[in-house]
Design a protein around this motif. Structure first.
Motif, short mmCIF file in Angstrom:
data_model
loop_
_atom_site.label_atom_id
_atom_site.label_comp_id
_atom_site.label_asym_id
_atom_site.label_seq_id
_atom_site.Cartn_x
_atom_site.Cartn_y
_atom_site.Cartn_z
N LYS A 83 0.86 -1.20 0.00
CA LYS A 83 0.00 0.00 0.00
C LYS A 83 0.89 1.23 0.00
O LYS A 83 1.74 1.40 0.86
CB LYS A 83 -0.92 0.00 1.21
N MET A 84 0.64 2.11 -0.98
CA MET A 84 1.46 3.31 -1.14
C MET A 84 0.62 4.57 -0.89
O MET A 84 -0.56 4.62 -1.24
CB MET A 84 2.06 3.37 -2.55
N TYR A 85 1.26 5.56 -0.30
CA TYR A 85 0.67 6.89 -0.10
C TYR A 85 1.45 7.86 -0.98
O TYR A 85 2.67 7.90 -0.95
CB TYR A 85 0.77 7.31 1.37
N TYR A 86 0.71 8.64 -1.78
CA TYR A 86 1.34 9.55 -2.74
C TYR A 86 1.04 10.99 -2.37
O TYR A 86 -0.03 11.31 -1.86
CB TYR A 86 0.80 9.29 -4.15
N LEU A 115 6.59 14.01 -7.55
CA LEU A 115 5.77 12.96 -6.96
C LEU A 115 6.57 12.22 -5.90
O LEU A 115 7.66 11.71 -6.17
CB LEU A 115 5.28 11.99 -8.03
N LYS A 116 6.05 12.15 -4.69
CA LYS A 116 6.68 11.42 -3.59
C LYS A 116 5.77 10.26 -3.22
O LYS A 116 4.55 10.39 -3.24
CB LYS A 116 6.86 12.31 -2.36
N GLU A 117 6.35 9.15 -2.86
CA GLU A 117 5.56 8.00 -2.43
C GLU A 117 6.19 7.37 -1.20
O GLU A 117 7.40 7.44 -1.00
CB GLU A 117 5.42 6.97 -3.55
N ALA A 118 5.34 6.80 -0.37
CA ALA A 118 5.79 6.12 0.85
C ALA A 118 4.88 4.93 1.09
O ALA A 118 3.67 5.01 0.90
CB ALA A 118 5.74 7.08 2.03
N SER A 119 5.46 3.83 1.51
CA SER A 119 4.66 2.64 1.81
C SER A 119 4.01 2.80 3.18
O SER A 119 4.39 3.67 3.97
CB SER A 119 5.54 1.38 1.79
N LEU A 120 3.03 1.96 3.46
CA LEU A 120 2.34 2.01 4.75
C LEU A 120 3.33 1.79 5.89
O LEU A 120 3.22 2.42 6.94
CB LEU A 120 1.23 0.96 4.77
#
Length: 148
Positions: free
Chosen positions: A77-80, A89-94
């Motif tokens: 699950k990724m949060y953008y 664009l930055k992304e981080a996993s749960l």
């Protein structure tokens, strides 16, 4: 045989808000917890529910870092977020978000469950999420509720 029953429409001055305490550690999963919180924030659990009036309650969530997810969501699950600049664009996993700020996981899930209308911002202001078991709302005497 006609009945003179009229539909009740709650006025903003008639709204009675209560404080609800939910423990994320005992909740089944993140999605079920978020739907339950959204129900309390919108006031759909009350008999006086009126769609155009914000009649929901205050919700205090504790132990946000211990919320459960199923499957591989911890890594998948990724949060953008986007800065607005090209390539921003930055992304981080749960898993990464849980380490940085676990309360954001519940806040984003609940915001996604609320109706997208003018009342959403006010409802989100009534949500208080804490990572540990301590909270600042003892004076309000929140009523503890179990999530099914």
């Amino acid at each position: 045989m006609a009945v003179n029953a009229k539909t009740y429409s709650q006025k903003p001055v008639e709204v009675e808000r209560r404080w609800v305490l939910i423990d994320a550690e005992t909740a089944p999963t993140l999605g079920r917890l978020a739907t339950e919180i959204a129900t309390y924030l919108t006031g759909k659990n009350k008999v006086t529910y009126t769609p155009h009036t914000d009649g929901g309650d205050y919700v205090v969530v504790i132990n946000a870092e211990k919320v459960k997810v199923t499957g591989n969501k911890e890594e998948d699950k990724m949060y953008y977020r986007h800065s607005g600049f090209p390539g921003g664009l930055k992304e981080a996993s749960l898993k990464e978000v849980r380490v940085k700020d676990a309360s954001m996981i519940i806040e984003k899930a609940v915001k996604g469950m609320l109706p997208k209308n003018k009342l959403q911002e006010e409802r989100m202001k009534r949500l208080r999420v804490y990572n540990g078991s301590e909270h600042n709302h003892v004076a309000q005497k929140p009523e503890k509720v179990e999530v099914k």
